[in-house]
Motif scaffolding. Structure first.
Motif, PDB file in Angstrom:
ATOM      1  N   LYS A 155       0.857  -1.181   0.000  1.00 40.10           N
ATOM      2  CA  LYS A 155       0.000   0.000   0.000  1.00 40.10           C
ATOM      3  C   LYS A 155       0.903   1.243   0.000  1.00 40.10           C
ATOM      4  CE  LYS A 155      -3.764  -2.519   0.403  1.00 40.10           C
ATOM      5  NZ  LYS A 155      -3.239  -3.898   0.357  1.00 40.10           N
ATOM      6  N   TRP A 156       0.979   1.906  -1.142  1.00 39.10           N
ATOM      7  CA  TRP A 156       1.887   3.046  -1.284  1.00 39.10           C
ATOM      8  C   TRP A 156       1.251   4.304  -0.737  1.00 39.10           C
ATOM      9  CZ3 TRP A 156       6.493   1.317  -2.311  1.00 39.10           C
ATOM     10  CH2 TRP A 156       6.639   0.135  -3.043  1.00 39.10           C
ATOM     11  N   TYR A 157       1.998   5.026   0.085  1.00 38.83           N
ATOM     12  CA  TYR A 157       1.471   6.254   0.682  1.00 38.83           C
ATOM     13  C   TYR A 157       1.188   7.316  -0.384  1.00 38.83           C
ATOM     14  CZ  TYR A 157       2.687   4.890   5.489  1.00 38.83           C
ATOM     15  OH  TYR A 157       2.770   4.261   6.712  1.00 38.83           O
ATOM     16  N   PRO A 158      -0.056   7.775  -0.475  1.00 40.86           N
ATOM     17  CA  PRO A 158      -0.355   8.911  -1.347  1.00 40.86           C
ATOM     18  C   PRO A 158      -0.138  10.218  -0.578  1.00 40.86           C
ATOM     19  CG  PRO A 158      -2.387   8.045  -0.441  1.00 40.86           C
ATOM     20  CD  PRO A 158      -1.266   7.187   0.106  1.00 40.86           C
ATOM     21  N   PRO A 159      -0.187  11.365  -1.272  1.00 43.10           N
ATOM     22  CA  PRO A 159      -0.084  12.646  -0.559  1.00 43.10           C
ATOM     23  C   PRO A 159      -1.183  12.775   0.486  1.00 43.10           C
ATOM     24  CG  PRO A 159       0.148  12.955  -2.924  1.00 43.10           C
ATOM     25  CD  PRO A 159      -0.295  11.539  -2.725  1.00 43.10           C
ATOM     26  N   VAL A 160      -0.847  13.378   1.633  1.00 45.31           N
ATOM     27  CA  VAL A 160      -1.807  13.530   2.726  1.00 45.31           C
ATOM     28  C   VAL A 160      -2.542  14.867   2.581  1.00 45.31           C
ATOM     29  CG1 VAL A 160      -2.127  13.573   5.224  1.00 45.31           C
ATOM     30  CG2 VAL A 160      -0.294  12.196   4.225  1.00 45.31           C
ATOM     31  N   PRO A 161      -3.861  14.855   2.437  1.00 41.99           N
ATOM     32  CA  PRO A 161      -4.605  16.114   2.345  1.00 41.99           C
ATOM     33  C   PRO A 161      -4.497  16.925   3.638  1.00 41.99           C
ATOM     34  CG  PRO A 161      -5.948  14.261   1.602  1.00 41.99           C
ATOM     35  CD  PRO A 161      -4.733  13.686   2.268  1.00 41.99           C
ATOM     36  N   ALA A 162      -4.602  18.216   3.500  1.00 41.82           N
ATOM     37  CA  ALA A 162      -4.546  19.096   4.665  1.00 41.82           C
ATOM     38  C   ALA A 162      -5.648  18.740   5.656  1.00 41.82           C
ATOM     39  CB  ALA A 162      -4.689  20.552   4.220  1.00 41.82           C
ATOM     40  N   GLY A 163      -5.300  18.740   6.933  1.00 45.02           N
ATOM     41  CA  GLY A 163      -6.283  18.519   7.989  1.00 45.02           C
ATOM     42  C   GLY A 163      -6.321  17.107   8.541  1.00 45.02           C
ATOM     43  N   LEU A 164      -5.912  16.110   7.738  1.00 42.91           N
ATOM     44  CA  LEU A 164      -6.026  14.729   8.206  1.00 42.91           C
ATOM     45  C   LEU A 164      -5.039  14.419   9.326  1.00 42.91           C
ATOM     46  CD1 LEU A 164      -6.722  12.456   5.109  1.00 42.91           C
ATOM     47  CD2 LEU A 164      -8.289  13.801   6.517  1.00 42.91           C
ATOM     48  N   GLU A 165      -3.859  14.999   9.270  1.00 43.67           N
ATOM     49  CA  GLU A 165      -2.879  14.731  10.316  1.00 43.67           C
ATOM     50  C   GLU A 165      -3.332  15.272  11.667  1.00 43.67           C
ATOM     51  OE1 GLU A 165       1.493  14.398   8.559  1.00 43.67           O
ATOM     52  OE2 GLU A 165       0.525  16.250   7.910  1.00 43.67           O
ATOM     53  N   THR A 166      -4.132  16.318  11.651  1.00 43.90           N
ATOM     54  CA  THR A 166      -4.697  16.832  12.903  1.00 43.90           C
ATOM     55  C   THR A 166      -5.673  15.830  13.489  1.00 43.90           C
ATOM     56  OG1 THR A 166      -4.475  19.120  12.137  1.00 43.90           O
ATOM     57  CG2 THR A 166      -6.023  18.712  13.935  1.00 43.90           C
ATOM     58  N   LEU A 167      -6.511  15.239  12.637  1.00 44.35           N
ATOM     59  CA  LEU A 167      -7.448  14.209  13.105  1.00 44.35           C
ATOM     60  C   LEU A 167      -6.683  13.019  13.682  1.00 44.35           C
ATOM     61  CD1 LEU A 167     -10.051  14.094  10.162  1.00 44.35           C
ATOM     62  CD2 LEU A 167     -10.161  15.440  12.277  1.00 44.35           C
ATOM     63  N   GLU A 168      -5.646  12.610  12.978  1.00 48.12           N
ATOM     64  CA  GLU A 168      -4.850  11.468  13.430  1.00 48.12           C
ATOM     65  C   GLU A 168      -4.183  11.751  14.775  1.00 48.12           C
ATOM     66  OE1 GLU A 168      -3.604  10.030   8.901  1.00 48.12           O
ATOM     67  OE2 GLU A 168      -2.213  11.182  10.160  1.00 48.12           O
ATOM     68  N   GLY A 169      -3.666  12.955  14.916  1.00 49.71           N
ATOM     69  CA  GLY A 169      -2.999  13.322  16.166  1.00 49.71           C
ATOM     70  C   GLY A 169      -3.919  13.231  17.365  1.00 49.71           C
ATOM     71  N   LYS A 170      -5.171  13.637  17.199  1.00 53.33           N
ATOM     72  CA  LYS A 170      -6.136  13.573  18.301  1.00 53.33           C
ATOM     73  C   LYS A 170      -6.434  12.128  18.681  1.00 53.33           C
ATOM     74  CE  LYS A 170      -8.350  18.008  17.218  1.00 53.33           C
ATOM     75  NZ  LYS A 170      -9.583  18.678  16.759  1.00 53.33           N
ATOM     76  N   VAL A 171      -6.536  11.261  17.682  1.00 57.81           N
ATOM     77  CA  VAL A 171      -6.782   9.827  17.957  1.00 57.81           C
ATOM     78  C   VAL A 171      -5.596   9.229  18.701  1.00 57.81           C
ATOM     79  CG1 VAL A 171      -7.007   7.564  16.880  1.00 57.81           C
ATOM     80  CG2 VAL A 171      -8.398   9.472  16.061  1.00 57.81           C
ATOM     81  N   LEU A 172      -4.403   9.517  18.243  1.00 58.89           N
ATOM     82  CA  LEU A 172      -3.207   8.969  18.896  1.00 58.89           C
ATOM     83  C   LEU A 172      -3.106   9.462  20.348  1.00 58.89           C
ATOM     84  CD1 LEU A 172      -0.744   9.380  15.910  1.00 58.89           C
ATOM     85  CD2 LEU A 172      -1.605   7.227  16.835  1.00 58.89           C
ATOM     86  N   ASP A 173      -3.472  10.706  20.579  1.00 59.53           N
ATOM     87  CA  ASP A 173      -3.455  11.238  21.956  1.00 59.53           C
ATOM     88  C   ASP A 173      -4.461  10.509  22.837  1.00 59.53           C
ATOM     89  OD1 ASP A 173      -1.491  13.073  21.368  1.00 59.53           O
ATOM     90  OD2 ASP A 173      -2.891  14.749  21.051  1.00 59.53           O
ATOM     91  N   ARG A 174      -5.630  10.197  22.282  1.00 57.63           N
ATOM     92  CA  ARG A 174      -6.649   9.493  23.064  1.00 57.63           C
ATOM     93  C   ARG A 174      -6.221   8.054  23.366  1.00 57.63           C
ATOM     94  NH1 ARG A 174     -10.327  12.825  19.936  1.00 57.63           N
ATOM     95  NH2 ARG A 174     -10.521  11.251  18.295  1.00 57.63           N
ATOM     96  N   VAL A 175      -5.579   7.422  22.413  1.00 51.23           N
ATOM     97  CA  VAL A 175      -5.087   6.045  22.637  1.00 51.23           C
ATOM     98  C   VAL A 175      -4.030   6.072  23.742  1.00 51.23           C
ATOM     99  CG1 VAL A 175      -3.806   4.110  21.628  1.00 51.23           C
ATOM    100  CG2 VAL A 175      -5.599   5.262  20.294  1.00 51.23           C
ATOM    101  N   LYS A 176      -3.148   7.026  23.683  1.00 48.36           N
ATOM    102  CA  LYS A 176      -2.074   7.114  24.686  1.00 48.36           C
ATOM    103  C   LYS A 176      -2.634   7.353  26.075  1.00 48.36           C
ATOM    104  CE  LYS A 176       2.298   9.527  25.593  1.00 48.36           C
ATOM    105  NZ  LYS A 176       3.245  10.560  25.080  1.00 48.36           N
ATOM    106  N   ALA A 177      -3.665   8.165  26.169  1.00 49.88           N
ATOM    107  CA  ALA A 177      -4.220   8.520  27.465  1.00 49.88           C
ATOM    108  C   ALA A 177      -5.160   7.460  28.035  1.00 49.88           C
ATOM    109  CB  ALA A 177      -4.986   9.851  27.357  1.00 49.88           C
ATOM    110  N   ALA A 178      -5.651   6.568  27.195  1.00 52.60           N
ATOM    111  CA  ALA A 178      -6.630   5.567  27.641  1.00 52.60           C
ATOM    112  C   ALA A 178      -6.028   4.631  28.691  1.00 52.60           C
ATOM    113  CB  ALA A 178      -7.143   4.773  26.446  1.00 52.60           C
TER     114      ALA A 178
END
Length: 361
Positions: A337-360
């Motif tokens: 699965k080759w990484y395509p360009p990341v659209p603006a805004g998606l990395e912010t969504l991902e960051g919030k999920v990763l923070d919630r996983v870490k804090a759980a």
């Protein structure tokens, strides 16, 4: 005609002749390829072979993605004849800064490329119907597994199996989100254009990663730390990169890189033409030269990663060749699965999920 006039004419003719010599000399000196690339991608041996075969001098400037964009922005795409940005750094930079020119595919020997990699890179670097990049050096992340201690780990979600509880490691970074999504039967890349759909995928992955937390020995950050954890047996299965798995395999035959059933996650560094390339012909000659399997194997030995040259693995050093072929049979190569360009805004969504996983808890 006066003597003085004749002397002046002779002098002018002499100057013109001298200028012609200088221009010819300048033309000879201009036969140069200015390459903007990564360390290891243009080893001295390969450069010397190319120069001997073509008569073209190669000037190598080492760089990285951010620096390449910065250099080409500053000159409007000038100063270099060929650059090697990662495939996910081309379309956005081209749309915003116009620093590249389309590839002339008629000047490239497409038969030298692994078809699936060529197709994916062409797709991911297309802007307004024009292709701006071709694949060169690539690598993946997937699974590093002690196959004796964790024989059932074949995909990312298998890291949550009870049989490996407390002996798993992965990073709290976007590759983990992407990998788990694919293993759960979803296609996060297909949802890149739909933020709401992408958030739905992230929500499901978040739930799975929180459920999986008891299995995690540690969330690794530094590569050396992870390798030591696997060597010691404290971790028997992890998400990591292919070359790390092969490095461990050199010391322990039970440990290796496993391409996940749902597909390893792949990055590609490309060939791209700066907009003001002054020697485009030399750039295409370099591309066709280094994509020869025997030459590509020399770049693999230098860079540590394989290239998109079809059949180049046959010329790799014996141990690395065996490791590559064991990890990547043809179906695994075609399933990357080759990484395509990341659209603006998606990395912010991902960051919030990763923070919630870490804090759980």
């Amino acid at each position: 005609m006066s003597k003085n006039t004749g002397s002046l004419r002779a002098t002018m003719l002499g100057v013109s002749a001298l200028a012609g010599v200088v221009m010819l000399a300048g033309g000879a000196q201009a036969e140069e390829l200015r390459l903007l690339t990564w360390g290891g991608y243009a080893p001295d041996e390969v450069v010397q072979m190319f120069e001997k075969e073509t008569g073209i001098d190669v000037e190598v400037t080492l760089s990285n993605n951010e620096d390449m964009i910065s250099k080409l922005r500053a000159t409007g795409g000038g100063g270099f004849d060929l650059a090697q940005p990662s495939q996910d750094r081309i379309a956005g930079a081209q749309m915003e800064y116009g620093i590249y020119k389309p590839m002339d595919l008629s000047k490239v020997d497409a038969a030298k490329f692994i078809p699936s990699m060529l197709a994916a890179t062409k797709s991911n670097t297309t802007v307004d119907g024009e292709v701006y990049g071709l694949p060169h050096v690539w690598g993946t992340s997937g699974l590093v597994v002690n196959t004796k201690a964790a024989p059932d780990v074949k995909d990312y979600t298998d890291l949550c199996n009870a049989s490996v509880s407390g002996k798993v490691s992965y990073r709290l970074k976007r590759p983990t989100l992407i990998g788990f999504a694919f293993a759960m039967g979803m296609d996060p890349f297909a949802a890149y254009g739909d933020e709401a759909k992408y958030q739905e995928i992230l929500d499901k992955v978040q739930e799975k990663l929180i459920e999986c937390k008891p299995n995690v020995k540690t969330y690794w950050e530094g590569g050396d730390a992870l390798l030591n954890l696997v060597r010691s047996g404290e971790v028997v299965a992890a998400m990591a990169w292919d070359t790390g798995g092969w490095k461990l395999n050199n010391d322990n035959a039970d440990i290796t890189f496993v391409a996940p059933k749902s597909g390893a996650l792949g990055w590609v560094d490309t060939f791209a033409l700066p907009r003001k390339s002054a020697n485009e012909d030399a750039a295409y000659k370099w591309i066709n030269f280094v994509m020869q399997p025997e030459i590509a194997a020399k770049i693999t030995a230098s860079a540590g990663n394989f290239t998109a040259s079809k059949g180049a693995d046959e010329f790799a050093e014996g141990k690395l060749k065996a490791q590559f072929q064991n990890s990547f049979p043809q179906e695994a190569l075609d399933n990357i699965k080759w990484y395509p360009p990341v659209p603006a805004g998606l990395e912010t969504l991902e960051g919030k999920v990763l923070d919630r996983v870490k804090a759980a808890q």
